[in-house]
Design a protein around this motif. Structure first.
Motif, short mmCIF file in Angstrom:
data_model
loop_
_atom_site.label_atom_id
_atom_site.label_comp_id
_atom_site.label_asym_id
_atom_site.label_seq_id
_atom_site.Cartn_x
_atom_site.Cartn_y
_atom_site.Cartn_z
N ALA A 122 0.75 -1.32 0.04
CA ALA A 122 0.03 0.24 0.16
C ALA A 122 0.91 1.12 -0.10
N LEU A 123 0.57 2.05 -1.05
CA LEU A 123 1.30 3.61 -1.02
C LEU A 123 0.26 4.72 -0.96
N LEU A 124 -0.19 4.80 0.16
CA LEU A 124 -1.48 5.53 0.59
C LEU A 124 -1.09 6.90 1.60
N PRO A 125 -0.19 7.55 1.55
CA PRO A 125 0.11 8.35 2.51
C PRO A 125 -0.97 9.44 2.92
N LEU B 177 -0.69 -3.77 -5.64
CA LEU B 177 -0.30 -2.47 -4.99
C LEU B 177 -1.49 -1.83 -5.00
N PHE B 178 -1.70 -1.38 -3.79
CA PHE B 178 -2.86 -0.12 -3.83
C PHE B 178 -2.16 1.29 -3.50
N GLY B 179 -2.56 2.12 -4.61
CA GLY B 179 -1.95 3.48 -4.50
C GLY B 179 -2.69 4.52 -4.93
N VAL B 180 -2.59 5.79 -3.84
CA VAL B 180 -3.25 6.75 -4.47
C VAL B 180 -2.53 7.41 -5.84
N THR B 181 -3.24 8.05 -6.40
CA THR B 181 -2.61 8.57 -7.87
C THR B 181 -1.49 9.34 -7.76
N PHE B 182 -1.49 10.30 -6.93
CA PHE B 182 -0.25 11.33 -6.68
C PHE B 182 0.97 10.80 -6.34
N ALA B 183 0.76 9.56 -5.41
CA ALA B 183 2.01 8.93 -4.88
C ALA B 183 2.38 7.80 -5.63
N LEU B 184 1.59 7.30 -6.59
CA LEU B 184 2.09 6.40 -7.62
C LEU B 184 2.99 7.18 -8.68
N LEU B 185 2.41 8.28 -8.88
CA LEU B 185 3.18 9.13 -10.14
C LEU B 185 4.36 9.67 -9.41
N ASP B 186 4.39 9.92 -8.03
CA ASP B 186 5.76 10.16 -7.50
C ASP B 186 6.80 9.22 -7.37
N PHE B 187 6.47 7.71 -7.42
CA PHE B 187 7.25 6.99 -7.28
C PHE B 187 7.80 6.80 -8.62
N ILE B 188 6.95 6.85 -9.76
CA ILE B 188 7.57 6.39 -11.14
C ILE B 188 8.10 7.38 -11.85
N GLU B 189 8.44 8.70 -11.09
CA GLU B 189 9.33 9.75 -11.37
C GLU B 189 10.79 9.19 -11.21
N LYS B 190 10.95 8.34 -10.19
CA LYS B 190 12.47 7.92 -9.69
C LYS B 190 12.96 6.25 -10.10
N LEU C 188 4.92 4.49 3.14
CA LEU C 188 4.46 5.75 3.41
C LEU C 188 5.28 6.84 2.45
N TYR C 189 6.25 7.06 2.56
CA TYR C 189 7.26 7.82 1.45
C TYR C 189 8.42 7.03 1.22
N ASN C 190 8.50 5.70 1.68
CA ASN C 190 10.05 5.08 1.45
C ASN C 190 9.87 4.51 0.08
N HIS C 191 10.14 5.02 -0.99
CA HIS C 191 9.92 4.59 -2.16
C HIS C 191 11.11 3.39 -2.67
N GLU C 192 12.26 3.65 -1.97
CA GLU C 192 13.44 2.83 -2.23
C GLU C 192 12.86 1.33 -1.58
N GLU C 193 12.21 1.12 -0.27
CA GLU C 193 11.85 0.07 0.40
C GLU C 193 10.93 -0.57 -0.72
N LEU C 194 9.85 0.11 -1.28
CA LEU C 194 8.77 -0.08 -2.13
C LEU C 194 9.39 -1.00 -3.38
N TYR C 195 10.35 -0.30 -4.09
CA TYR C 195 11.01 -0.80 -5.25
C TYR C 195 11.57 -2.20 -4.62
#
Length: 325
Positions: A120-123, A175-188, A153-160
């Motif tokens: 879950a990526l749902l900050p 992977l449950f994700g709120v849209t803005f957080a998913l877009l933040d993740f795929i930027e990196k 929460l905001y630990n994208h490296e751990e999620l990756y």
């Protein structure tokens, strides 16, 4: 109430019988709903089919306590909203009913929960209280037998790294994700994980500029190399959900049904394939209101599946899972 009968409805006749029983129960026991139906001056003895049952406008959940008499709530779910916005309150009499509803529907659409890793990526949901989505995901994580199930929460490296591990193991993963957080993740981060199920659960929450759904889904599909993005149709005021496997067409469990009403005549139902406003029947909502007129726009198809097209312009933006197209 025989909940097993509700959750194992086999046909339209059974659905109609339970609808009528629920309608009469709520007329007798839910004061706000009774007052609303009486205000419409409807003759109760003429209501012999669920298509004739009056639907309560969803806005009532913002100002009224919609709960059966002599029943106390075990939990209160609240909708998200920006500062100063009036939010909805859903008084839930039995948490067990909600658990039964989402567990059965989830298994119907995605298989045994214990075999699935739930990420879950749902900050925005975790940073407030009263989210029915967080309650559901907490439970799914507990039911899952996969040790990787977790919040990020905001630990994208751990999620990756977790996604890489699950891909290598061949574990079914959602992977449950709120849209803005998913877009933040795929930027990196980007990875090829075509078996991954990405469940989009919300919009930008004021964190990013709004985008049309097709544009968001294209970005996510390219970054994860998945064939499509899944979505859930659910809201604070409901105890049941519908799911879309990526084509924007939602299906729902047998104890839930979608009807479409005319936008200019809210008491009249529209024909199949005609765009209108969405009415929801949720038979799990017995101790609240099972017949809700939403502010969502959509249309239904011959097989009972439905499409969500947006919201009424005058409707305030609530914490639901769809992007206005």
């Amino acid at each position: 109430m025989n909940w097993e009968r509700v959750f194992t409805i086999q046909n339209d006749t059974e659905f109609n019988e339970i609808c009528l029983d629920t309608f009469h129960f709520q007329m007798n026991n839910v004061p706000i709903y009774r007052k609303y139906v009486q205000y419409l001056n409807r003759k109760i003895d003429t209501i012999d089919h669920y298509t004739k049952i009056p639907f309560l406008p969803i806005e009532f959940f913002k100002t009224q306590k919609i709960l059966a008499q002599n029943v106390s709530s075990e939990i209160i779910f609240t909708s998200s909203g920006t500062t100063g916005m009036v939010t909805s309150n859903h008084f839930v009499a039995q948490k067990e009913v909600y658990e039964n509803s989402f567990r059965r529907a989830f298994e119907q659409f995605y298989g045994k929960i214990e075999n699935i890793a739930i990420l879950a990526l749902l900050p925005s949901y975790l940073e407030r209280t009263g989210s029915s989505l967080i309650y559901m995901i907490n439970d799914l994580m507990e039911q899952s037998k996969q040790p990787e199930s977790n919040y990020f929460l905001y630990n994208h490296e751990e999620l990756y790294q977790t996604l890489l591990q699950l891909k290598a193991k061949g574990t079914k993963t959602i992977l449950f994700g709120v849209t803005f957080a998913l877009l933040d993740f795929i930027e990196k981060y980007a990875l090829t994980f075509p078996e991954l199920i990405i469940m989009e659960t919300g919009g930008m929450k004021g964190k990013r500029k709004e985008m049309i759904r097709e544009e968001v889904h294209e970005l996510l599909c390219n970054s994860f190399q998945v064939p499509g993005i899944h979505s859930e149709y659910g809201m604070t005021e409901l105890l049941s959900q519908g799911y879309s496997y990526s084509d924007g067409i939602f299906k729902h469990p047998s104890w839930m049904k979608i009807l479409i009403r005319e936008t200019n005549d809210p008491l009249t139902l529209a024909a199949n394939k005609k765009t209108g406003a969405i009415n929801v029947i949720d038979l799990a909502n017995r101790y609240s209101c099972s017949f809700i007129a939403t502010q969502d726009l959509g249309k239904i198809y011959e097989d009972g599946s439905f499409e969500v097209l947006g919201r009424f312009d005058q409707s305030d933006i609530r914490g639901c899972n769809l992007l206005v197209q």
